[in-house]
Design a protein around this motif. Structure first.
Motif, short mmCIF file in Angstrom:
data_model
loop_
_atom_site.label_atom_id
_atom_site.label_comp_id
_atom_site.label_asym_id
_atom_site.label_seq_id
_atom_site.Cartn_x
_atom_site.Cartn_y
_atom_site.Cartn_z
N MET A 293 -12.28 1.50 -3.53
CA MET A 293 -12.81 1.41 -4.88
C MET A 293 -12.19 0.18 -5.53
SD MET A 293 -12.73 5.42 -5.90
CE MET A 293 -13.86 5.35 -7.25
N MET A 294 -12.57 -0.96 -5.02
CA MET A 294 -12.14 -2.27 -5.51
C MET A 294 -10.75 -2.70 -4.99
SD MET A 294 -14.59 -3.51 -7.29
CE MET A 294 -14.28 -4.59 -8.66
N GLY A 295 -9.88 -1.79 -4.60
CA GLY A 295 -8.57 -2.25 -4.12
C GLY A 295 -7.65 -1.09 -3.81
N GLY A 296 -6.37 -1.33 -4.03
CA GLY A 296 -5.37 -0.31 -3.77
C GLY A 296 -3.99 -0.92 -3.97
N THR A 297 -2.98 -0.22 -3.50
CA THR A 297 -1.61 -0.71 -3.66
C THR A 297 -0.94 -0.68 -2.30
OG1 THR A 297 -1.50 0.15 -5.91
CG2 THR A 297 0.59 -0.35 -4.85
N VAL A 298 -0.31 -1.78 -1.93
CA VAL A 298 0.44 -1.86 -0.68
C VAL A 298 1.93 -1.77 -1.01
CG1 VAL A 298 0.89 -3.21 1.38
CG2 VAL A 298 -1.36 -3.33 0.31
N LEU A 299 2.60 -0.83 -0.39
CA LEU A 299 4.05 -0.68 -0.58
C LEU A 299 4.72 -1.18 0.69
CD1 LEU A 299 4.14 3.00 -1.96
CD2 LEU A 299 3.79 0.87 -3.22
N MET A 300 5.72 -2.04 0.55
CA MET A 300 6.35 -2.57 1.76
C MET A 300 7.84 -2.74 1.58
SD MET A 300 5.18 -6.57 1.75
CE MET A 300 3.44 -6.23 1.53
N ASP A 301 8.54 -2.57 2.70
CA ASP A 301 9.98 -2.78 2.73
C ASP A 301 10.25 -4.28 2.47
OD1 ASP A 301 12.61 -3.35 4.54
OD2 ASP A 301 12.61 -1.32 3.70
N PRO A 302 11.41 -4.62 1.89
CA PRO A 302 11.72 -6.04 1.68
C PRO A 302 11.70 -6.86 2.96
CG PRO A 302 13.30 -4.65 0.52
CD PRO A 302 12.42 -3.73 1.30
N THR A 303 12.01 -6.24 4.08
CA THR A 303 11.98 -6.99 5.35
C THR A 303 10.56 -7.41 5.71
OG1 THR A 303 11.87 -4.87 6.49
CG2 THR A 303 14.06 -5.91 6.34
N VAL A 304 9.59 -6.58 5.35
CA VAL A 304 8.18 -6.92 5.63
C VAL A 304 7.75 -8.06 4.71
CG1 VAL A 304 5.82 -6.03 5.64
CG2 VAL A 304 7.70 -4.55 6.32
N VAL A 379 3.66 -4.00 -3.91
CA VAL A 379 4.93 -3.56 -4.51
C VAL A 379 5.96 -3.46 -3.39
CG1 VAL A 379 6.11 -1.75 -5.82
CG2 VAL A 379 3.71 -2.25 -6.29
N VAL A 380 7.12 -4.03 -3.63
CA VAL A 380 8.17 -4.00 -2.61
C VAL A 380 9.17 -2.89 -2.93
CG1 VAL A 380 10.10 -5.31 -1.62
CG2 VAL A 380 7.90 -6.44 -2.07
N VAL A 381 9.41 -2.05 -1.95
CA VAL A 381 10.33 -0.92 -2.15
C VAL A 381 10.92 -0.58 -0.79
CG1 VAL A 381 8.41 0.75 -1.94
CG2 VAL A 381 10.55 1.46 -3.01
N GLY A 382 12.15 -0.13 -0.78
CA GLY A 382 12.76 0.25 0.48
C GLY A 382 14.09 -0.44 0.67
N GLY A 383 14.80 0.00 1.71
CA GLY A 383 16.19 -0.39 1.88
C GLY A 383 16.47 -1.44 2.93
N GLY A 384 15.41 -2.12 3.43
CA GLY A 384 15.68 -3.15 4.44
C GLY A 384 16.12 -2.56 5.77
N ILE A 385 15.78 -1.30 6.00
CA ILE A 385 16.24 -0.61 7.20
C ILE A 385 15.26 -0.80 8.36
CG2 ILE A 385 16.80 1.70 8.13
CD1 ILE A 385 17.49 2.43 5.13
N GLN A 386 13.98 -0.88 8.01
CA GLN A 386 12.94 -0.98 9.04
C GLN A 386 11.74 -1.70 8.45
OE1 GLN A 386 12.02 -1.45 12.00
NE2 GLN A 386 12.63 0.53 12.86
N THR A 388 8.68 -1.39 7.78
CA THR A 388 7.56 -0.46 7.64
C THR A 388 6.92 -0.60 6.27
OG1 THR A 388 9.21 1.22 7.12
CG2 THR A 388 8.30 1.28 9.33
N TRP A 389 5.73 -0.07 6.14
CA TRP A 389 4.95 -0.22 4.91
C TRP A 389 3.92 0.90 4.82
CZ3 TRP A 389 0.10 -0.64 6.88
CH2 TRP A 389 -0.04 -1.23 8.15
N PHE A 390 3.35 1.06 3.63
CA PHE A 390 2.24 1.98 3.42
C PHE A 390 1.11 1.19 2.78
CE2 PHE A 390 5.15 5.06 4.46
CZ PHE A 390 5.82 5.76 3.46
N VAL A 391 -0.13 1.46 3.18
CA VAL A 391 -1.27 1.02 2.38
C VAL A 391 -1.82 2.25 1.68
CG1 VAL A 391 -1.85 -1.01 3.74
CG2 VAL A 391 -2.90 1.18 4.32
N THR A 392 -2.21 2.09 0.43
CA THR A 392 -2.68 3.24 -0.36
C THR A 392 -3.93 2.85 -1.13
OG1 THR A 392 -1.73 2.92 -2.60
CG2 THR A 392 -0.19 3.55 -0.86
#
Lengths: 406, 109
Positions: A293-304, A379-386, A388-392
């Motif tokens: 529906m026009m877009g979404g939000t991508v959440l990703m670790d800082p390493t990504v 949006v960048v979130v996470g601890g730099g451990i891996q 990984t990311w989510f698409v939403t």
């Protein structure tokens, strides 16, 4: 004037004509009469005295401010029976505790945050009511300005399609309150993240008047509504040139802002980024499955984020959004195959809104690019451990300035 | 409708009242308070006509009830009913369909 209505059973959307015919030949769920009889009666019977009323709808009956004193056990049971909770124990909102919470803001207790008109009535949602929910969720007074900013977005998603929300916090308030924007930020490992998300649920059920079977009818429901994906952005982990979400919206970096989104789904990368198949390729692949529906939000670790900038050349978040918008393709059939899209976008397509009007004329196998760069937020979130990311498919709304609620 | 949006200035832009309620003349404060969303800039019908004549990039949204839209609407407008009492879900979903990079112009009664 009170409205006469008849009701068909659920589900209606997506059902074959044979089922619709059964509904028409069956009984009205409201009166129990045969459906056609109920419709004809509703249209032709003389109005009752109550139905002759032609004024504005009456204000909802005022709720008593105080419950009778009782044991903690009885009150916990009462709160559950009234469906005022998420079925986890609450902190009982005594007058003293609510007063302490109200000290967390300069706003007056009777100030109206907004009027809630759905479902039913014109209910003033006051600062005091938000304070009651904040106490119940286990909040501290210093959380209250953030809670009030979130309260402007009440209630949470409500649809038979089982919607949910995302709450993203930016700015200095993250550190002031000790929010988690690093490792496990989206997990049950931080008090502030947990409580802010929970308050949104409690405000939505109580002040928002959303109760299963009465005013909300989600078919599966969404487990995300326990916490509403509440987290803070890892602004410190952003690569140079990648701005925080709130700065992209036009706020100053020093502003504290909360942004609430609405959606249904997130898809995890599951594993770490593979050199042979860069992260943005897999994000594109997974985003093809989203509602679009026009877009979404991508959440990703800082390493990504770092990999995407330094190895793949995405100097800004917007460049990545543009690439994804240009590369996420779906067939026309898949686009219209989603009931929410076909119902709401379809009606405007028929009225001529582009590009949907053109989609209606295309064959089902034709590939389209239904997302826009403006609609895809990173949006960048996470601890730099891996890596990984989510698409939403969560569409973020306008940011709300927390500082105005201090 | 983030970003650019305008409301077309038309007199009496408020929910329709049943005929049986006499319309009281509001005082100056009440008149100011009745303007919905005063933070949204307004344009006149003449300004819209100029925009249409120049074939400007905009999306026109008719916020009236669908039966009013069906009876007649400004050419090219789409209908997103602004129902202050109803379920906001349909409106929220339809708003998602609007492009974010064009001027959005709303009008009502």
């Amino acid at each position: 004037m009170p409205i006469r209505y008849v009701g068909f059973p659920f589900p209606v959307a997506g059902q074959p004509k044979s089922v619709h015919r059964q509904y028409i030949e069956g009984n009205d769920v409201v009166s129990g009469k045969p459906m056609m009889t109920a419709i004809i009666d509703a249209l032709t019977k003389p109005l009752t005295e109550e139905e002759k009323y032609s004024g504005p709808p009456p204000e909802a009956a005022p709720e008593p401010r105080f419950l009778k004193p009782d044991t903690a056990e009885n009150l916990q049971r009462l709160f559950k029976e009234k469906d005022w909770t998420d079925y986890n124990p609450v902190i009982l909102p005594t007058e003293e505790k609510v007063k302490e919470m109200l000290a967390g803001t300069s706003r007056k207790p009777d100030e109206i945050i907004k009027y809630l008109t759905w479902p039913g009535g014109k209910r003033p949602f006051t600062v005091e009511k938000a304070a009651i929910c904040a106490v119940m969720a286990g909040a501290k007074p210093e959380y209250f300005p953030l809670i009030l900013a979130v309260a402007t977005q009440v209630p949470f998603g409500n649809s038979t399609s089982s919607m949910a929300n995302m709450i993203v916090v930016n700015g200095p308030i993250r550190k002031e309150l000790g929010m988690n924007y690093g490792g496990n930020a989206l997990g049950p490992h931080n008090e502030v993240n947990a409580v802010i998300g929970r308050v949104f649920t409690l405000m939505s059920k109580t002040a928002g008047n959303l109760h299963h079977g009465k005013t909300t009818f989600s078919s599966l429901g969404s487990n995300l509504q326990y916490n509403n994906l509440c987290f803070a952005e890892n602004e410190e982990g952003l690569p140079e040139g990648w701005e925080p979400l709130h700065v992209q919206m036009g706020f100053k970096p020093s502003d504290s802002v909360v942004t609430v989104g609405i959606g249904w789904t997130y898809i995890s990368s599951v594993g770490e980024v593979q050199k042979a198949y860069p992260a943005h390729f897999l994000m594109r692949d997974y985003m093809r499955s989203l509602t679009a529906m026009m877009g979404g939000t991508v959440l990703m670790d800082p390493t990504v984020a770092a990999l995407l900038k330094h190895d793949q050349g995405f100097q800004t978040k917007h460049m990545l959004s543009e690439w994804l918008a240009d590369n996420v393709e779906k067939t026309v059939a898949s686009f219209w195959g989603n009931g929410v899209v076909s119902t709401f976008f379809g009606s405007m397509a028929i009225q001529g809104l582009e590009p949907y009007a053109s989609y209606l004329k295309m064959s089902g196998e034709k590939l389209i690019k239904p997302m826009t760069a403006e609609g895809i937020k990173i949006v960048v979130v996470g601890g730099g451990i891996q890596t990984t990311w989510f698409v939403t498919d969560f569409m973020l709304g306008r940011g709300v300035l927390v500082d105005e609620w201090r | 409708m983030v970003g650019l949006s305008l409301a077309l200035t038309m007199p009496g832009c408020s929910p329709a009242r049943p005929a049986s309620i006499p319309k009281e003349e509001p005082g100056p404060q009440a008149k100011r308070a009745e303007v919905a969303h005063p933070e949204v800039p307004r344009i006149t019908a003449q300004e819209l006509k100029q925009l249409m004549d120049k074939k400007g990039e905009y999306i026109l949204v008719d916020t009236r009830y669908s039966s009013s839209y069906d009876k007649g609407h400004i050419k090219g407008a789409v209908n997103i009913y602004y129902d202050t009492q109803g379920d906001p879900f349909p409106r929220k979903m339809m708003l998602r369909a609007l492009p974010k990079d064009k001027l959005i112009i709303l009008y009502c009664d």
